[in-house]
Design a protein around this motif. Structure first.
Motif, short mmCIF file in Angstrom:
data_model
loop_
_atom_site.label_atom_id
_atom_site.label_comp_id
_atom_site.label_asym_id
_atom_site.label_seq_id
_atom_site.Cartn_x
_atom_site.Cartn_y
_atom_site.Cartn_z
N MET A 1 0.85 -1.17 0.00
CA MET A 1 0.00 0.00 0.00
C MET A 1 0.90 1.24 0.00
SD MET A 1 -3.11 0.57 2.59
CE MET A 1 -4.66 0.92 1.89
N SER A 2 0.55 2.19 -0.80
CA SER A 2 1.40 3.37 -0.91
C SER A 2 1.17 4.30 0.29
CB SER A 2 1.13 4.10 -2.23
OG SER A 2 -0.14 4.71 -2.16
N THR A 3 2.13 5.17 0.52
CA THR A 3 2.04 6.11 1.64
C THR A 3 0.92 7.11 1.45
OG1 THR A 3 3.70 7.52 0.61
CG2 THR A 3 4.48 5.91 2.23
N VAL A 4 0.59 7.45 0.21
CA VAL A 4 -0.49 8.38 -0.05
C VAL A 4 -1.83 7.77 0.38
CG1 VAL A 4 -1.74 9.64 -1.86
CG2 VAL A 4 0.76 9.50 -1.92
N LYS A 5 -2.02 6.47 0.05
CA LYS A 5 -3.26 5.79 0.44
C LYS A 5 -3.34 5.66 1.96
CE LYS A 5 -4.06 3.08 -3.73
NZ LYS A 5 -4.17 1.73 -4.27
N MET A 6 -2.22 5.35 2.60
CA MET A 6 -2.21 5.21 4.05
C MET A 6 -2.54 6.55 4.71
SD MET A 6 0.96 2.56 4.67
CE MET A 6 1.26 3.18 6.27
N LEU A 7 -1.98 7.62 4.19
CA LEU A 7 -2.27 8.94 4.72
C LEU A 7 -3.74 9.31 4.51
CD1 LEU A 7 -1.16 11.51 6.02
CD2 LEU A 7 -0.59 12.34 3.75
N PHE A 8 -4.29 8.96 3.34
CA PHE A 8 -5.69 9.24 3.06
C PHE A 8 -6.60 8.50 4.03
CE2 PHE A 8 -9.60 7.86 0.91
CZ PHE A 8 -10.20 9.08 0.73
N PHE A 9 -6.33 7.22 4.27
CA PHE A 9 -7.16 6.44 5.19
C PHE A 9 -7.00 6.91 6.64
CE2 PHE A 9 -7.18 3.19 1.73
CZ PHE A 9 -8.55 3.19 1.54
N ALA A 10 -5.81 7.35 7.00
CA ALA A 10 -5.61 7.88 8.36
C ALA A 10 -6.42 9.16 8.55
CB ALA A 10 -4.12 8.14 8.60
N LEU A 11 -6.39 10.06 7.57
CA LEU A 11 -7.19 11.28 7.65
C LEU A 11 -8.68 10.98 7.63
CD1 LEU A 11 -5.18 13.73 5.36
CD2 LEU A 11 -5.45 13.84 7.83
N LEU A 12 -9.08 10.02 6.83
CA LEU A 12 -10.49 9.62 6.78
C LEU A 12 -10.93 9.06 8.14
CD1 LEU A 12 -13.01 9.27 4.96
CD2 LEU A 12 -12.18 6.95 4.49
N LEU A 13 -10.09 8.28 8.77
CA LEU A 13 -10.39 7.73 10.08
C LEU A 13 -10.51 8.84 11.12
CD1 LEU A 13 -10.69 5.17 11.84
CD2 LEU A 13 -8.24 5.34 12.24
N VAL A 14 -9.62 9.82 11.08
CA VAL A 14 -9.67 10.93 12.02
C VAL A 14 -10.96 11.73 11.85
CG1 VAL A 14 -8.61 13.15 12.62
CG2 VAL A 14 -7.19 11.12 12.34
N PHE A 15 -11.33 12.03 10.63
CA PHE A 15 -12.53 12.83 10.39
C PHE A 15 -13.80 12.07 10.74
CE2 PHE A 15 -9.75 15.34 7.44
CZ PHE A 15 -9.83 16.51 8.17
N THR A 16 -13.85 10.78 10.49
CA THR A 16 -15.07 10.03 10.81
C THR A 16 -15.23 9.82 12.31
OG1 THR A 16 -13.92 7.94 10.46
CG2 THR A 16 -15.21 8.84 8.61
N THR A 17 -14.13 9.66 13.04
CA THR A 17 -14.25 9.51 14.49
C THR A 17 -14.56 10.84 15.16
OG1 THR A 17 -11.87 9.74 14.76
CG2 THR A 17 -12.76 7.50 14.62
N ALA A 18 -14.20 11.93 14.53
CA ALA A 18 -14.52 13.25 15.09
C ALA A 18 -16.02 13.49 15.04
CB ALA A 18 -13.78 14.35 14.34
#
Length: 157
Positions: A1-18
């Motif tokens: 998995m590329s770092t861009v995808k990992m960063l995207f999913f990490a940001l998506l996780l942060v925004f959905t838990t907020a």
């Protein structure tokens, strides 16, 4: 998995838990005071001695200083969030009054629904002799400053 995808999913996780529906209000509430349990309070009745009340309920939060015969047990829950002013969420006050023989004469209970908000007034009562005079106010410190320390210039600490 590329770092861009990992960063995207990490940001998506942060925004959905907020945006989660989990209630986090209790994280910001602090409990103050020492209110005895209902079971202990029910053991106190009129005519009981101060020693018995002390044994059952423990030390009061406050004793009225003017008569020493009024004990107050209180607790409150205060919500503090960031820079906002603290807000009292819950308050419980138990007042026990003793007669001149040290026996319980009155038991009363108040909470934030039955309590009254205390309003402070800006009116002041002057107390003569409390305000320093002109000379004391402006010249009272003359001769009290010694840049070298103690008497005779001893600056040892």
């Amino acid at each position: 998995m590329s770092t861009v995808k990992m960063l995207f999913f990490a940001l998506l996780l942060v925004f959905t838990t907020a945006c989660s529906t989990v209630k986090t209000d209790e994280w910001f509430v602090s409990h103050n005071g020492n209110m005895p349990t209902e079971e202990r309070i029910s053991q106190i009745s009129k005519g009981d001695s101060q020693d018995k009340v002390l044994d059952i309920l423990g030390a009061p939060s406050s004793i009225i200083s003017l008569d020493r015969n009024t004990w107050i047990y209180m607790s409150s829950d205060i919500k503090r969030v960031a820079f906002f002013a603290p807000k009292e969420v819950n308050r419980d006050v138990l007042t026990i009054r003793f007669d001149s023989n040290g026996k319980v004469s009155e038991i009363s209970r108040h909470d934030n629904q039955k309590g009254e908000e205390v309003v402070f007034h800006s009116d002041e009562t002057e107390a003569p002799g409390q305000e320093p005079g002109f000379f004391r106010k402006y010249f009272g410190g003359v001769g009290q400053y010694n840049p070298l320390g103690g008497i005779g210039g001893d600056s040892s600490y």
